[in-house]
Motif scaffolding. Structure first.
Motif, PDB file in Angstrom:
ATOM      1  N   SER A 230      -1.084  -4.850  -9.975  1.00 24.90           N
ATOM      2  CA  SER A 230      -2.362  -4.358  -9.482  1.00 24.90           C
ATOM      3  C   SER A 230      -2.238  -2.940  -8.942  1.00 24.90           C
ATOM      4  O   SER A 230      -1.170  -2.513  -8.508  1.00 24.90           O
ATOM      5  N   GLU A 231      -3.351  -2.226  -8.993  1.00 22.72           N
ATOM      6  CA  GLU A 231      -3.390  -0.862  -8.462  1.00 22.72           C
ATOM      7  C   GLU A 231      -3.055  -0.865  -6.973  1.00 22.72           C
ATOM      8  O   GLU A 231      -2.315  -0.001  -6.487  1.00 22.72           O
ATOM      9  N   THR A 232      -3.575  -1.851  -6.255  1.00 24.16           N
ATOM     10  CA  THR A 232      -3.340  -1.936  -4.813  1.00 24.16           C
ATOM     11  C   THR A 232      -1.868  -2.113  -4.496  1.00 24.16           C
ATOM     12  O   THR A 232      -1.307  -1.438  -3.621  1.00 24.16           O
ATOM     13  N   GLU A 233      -1.214  -3.026  -5.204  1.00 21.75           N
ATOM     14  CA  GLU A 233       0.203  -3.282  -4.960  1.00 21.75           C
ATOM     15  C   GLU A 233       1.056  -2.064  -5.276  1.00 21.75           C
ATOM     16  O   GLU A 233       1.993  -1.734  -4.544  1.00 21.75           O
ATOM     17  N   LEU A 234       0.710  -1.375  -6.368  1.00 24.75           N
ATOM     18  CA  LEU A 234       1.490  -0.197  -6.748  1.00 24.75           C
ATOM     19  C   LEU A 234       1.292   0.927  -5.735  1.00 24.75           C
ATOM     20  O   LEU A 234       2.230   1.646  -5.386  1.00 24.75           O
ATOM     21  N   ASN A 235       0.069   1.070  -5.240  1.00 22.12           N
ATOM     22  CA  ASN A 235      -0.200   2.081  -4.218  1.00 22.12           C
ATOM     23  C   ASN A 235       0.561   1.789  -2.926  1.00 22.12           C
ATOM     24  O   ASN A 235       1.044   2.713  -2.259  1.00 22.12           O
ATOM     25  N   GLN A 236       0.656   0.509  -2.576  1.00 20.71           N
ATOM     26  CA  GLN A 236       1.402   0.128  -1.373  1.00 20.71           C
ATOM     27  C   GLN A 236       2.886   0.451  -1.533  1.00 20.71           C
ATOM     28  O   GLN A 236       3.531   0.953  -0.613  1.00 20.71           O
ATOM     29  N   ALA A 237       3.408   0.166  -2.725  1.00 12.21           N
ATOM     30  CA  ALA A 237       4.811   0.477  -2.996  1.00 12.21           C
ATOM     31  C   ALA A 237       5.041   1.985  -2.964  1.00 12.21           C
ATOM     32  O   ALA A 237       6.060   2.459  -2.449  1.00 12.21           O
ATOM     33  N   ALA A 238       4.071   2.737  -3.496  1.00 15.69           N
ATOM     34  CA  ALA A 238       4.177   4.195  -3.491  1.00 15.69           C
ATOM     35  C   ALA A 238       4.180   4.734  -2.064  1.00 15.69           C
ATOM     36  O   ALA A 238       4.945   5.649  -1.741  1.00 15.69           O
TER      37      ALA A 238
END
Length: 276
Positions: A47-55
């Motif tokens: 998900s976009e949200t999960e990837l943004n959190q990882a970033a």
């Protein structure tokens, strides 16, 4: 009784179907004047949200390390210059995706001799001082670089790559299990690189060039600076190790030729834009 081979094949087929079913063709951005309208395959497992959190976590770590080394935003004037250029570009991201105006955009300068710049998912950016100093970048050339990196985030190229890697990984596991050949993984890895990584990387770079040049033009920066930027890059590249910034990029010659066409397309936007 079913044989082990048949069970394995059915199980692997089920995995492939599940992964493919979780993927969908999407448009992450509008096409803009430059006409970026390629459909992208994204996995629902990423998900976009999960990837943004990882970033965000990775970005925090990078900044923390640079701060501990006294390399974060060391030159106040240089940092303000980069932030001002980035902010002018950010004002126009809604041309490609309106939701990006609400992103928590952030940019910092890291003191390093590296010729590098990047933008993580969600708008977390860094520009390396070596890129600015060694290439003696003008504001318009710096805008071309920042706009290019922002475009990667807008198009969610990282999520697209992760989605492809997940699908490829499952596919290779299936192939290895079905054929039972120990060398399949290595061969498959090479095939995967040729079929997915390199072509998509070049495609991503072209899309980032297109969007980045339009963002710069709309922000009042001469888009033709992208050409002089890559002419400088080409000069650095001659007889030296390829800069990190260019490691996955198309050749400077082909890129410059493409940019000549692109910049003509967006010149009216630049001519109509405020220059301050």
């Amino acid at each position: 009784m079913l044989s082990y081979t048949r069970v394995t094949k059915w199980t692997c087929t089920g995995l492939v179907v599940a992964v493919l079913a979780a993927c969908a063709a999407v448009n992450t951005t509008s096409s803009g004047t430059v006409g970026v309208d390629r459909k992208q395959w994204m996995s629902g497992l990423v998900s976009e949200t999960e990837l943004n959190q990882a970033a965000q976590q990775n970005y925090t770590q990078v900044l923390s390390q640079a701060r501990s080394q006294g390399a974060l935003d060391k030159d106040a004037a240089q940092t303000n210059r980069v932030k001002n250029i980035a902010n002018r570009l950010i004002r126009h991201v809604d041309v490609f995706r309106p939701d990006a105006r609400a992103w928590n955009w952030e940019v910092h300068v890291i003191s390093s001799n590296e010729l590098n710049a990047w933008c993580m998912p969600g708008g977390k950016m860094a520009v390396y001082s070596g890129l600015i100093k060694q290439l003696n970048l003008t504001d318009a050339e710096l805008a071309a670089i920042i706009g290019h990196e922002m475009a990667h985030a807008l198009r969610e190229h990282s999520r697209e790559q992760v989605s492809q890697q997940m699908a490829t990984s499952v596919g290779l596991s299936v192939l290895s299990a079905v054929l039972g050949q120990p060398g399949v993984q290595d061969l498959g890895g090479r095939l995967s690189e040729v079929m997915f990584t390199l072509p998509n990387s070049r495609q991503h770079e072209t899309e980032a060039d297109l969007i980045g040049v339009e963002l710069a033009a709309r922000a009042g920066y001469d888009p033709r600076a992208a050409i002089t930027l890559w002419e400088k890059m080409a000069a650095v590249e001659k007889g030296q190790q390829q800069p990190e910034f260019m490691s996955t990029h198309p050749s400077s010659t082909s890129r410059i030729n493409e940019l000549r066409t692109i910049t003509e397309r967006v010149m009216p936007l630049y001519q109509a834009a405020p220059k301050a």
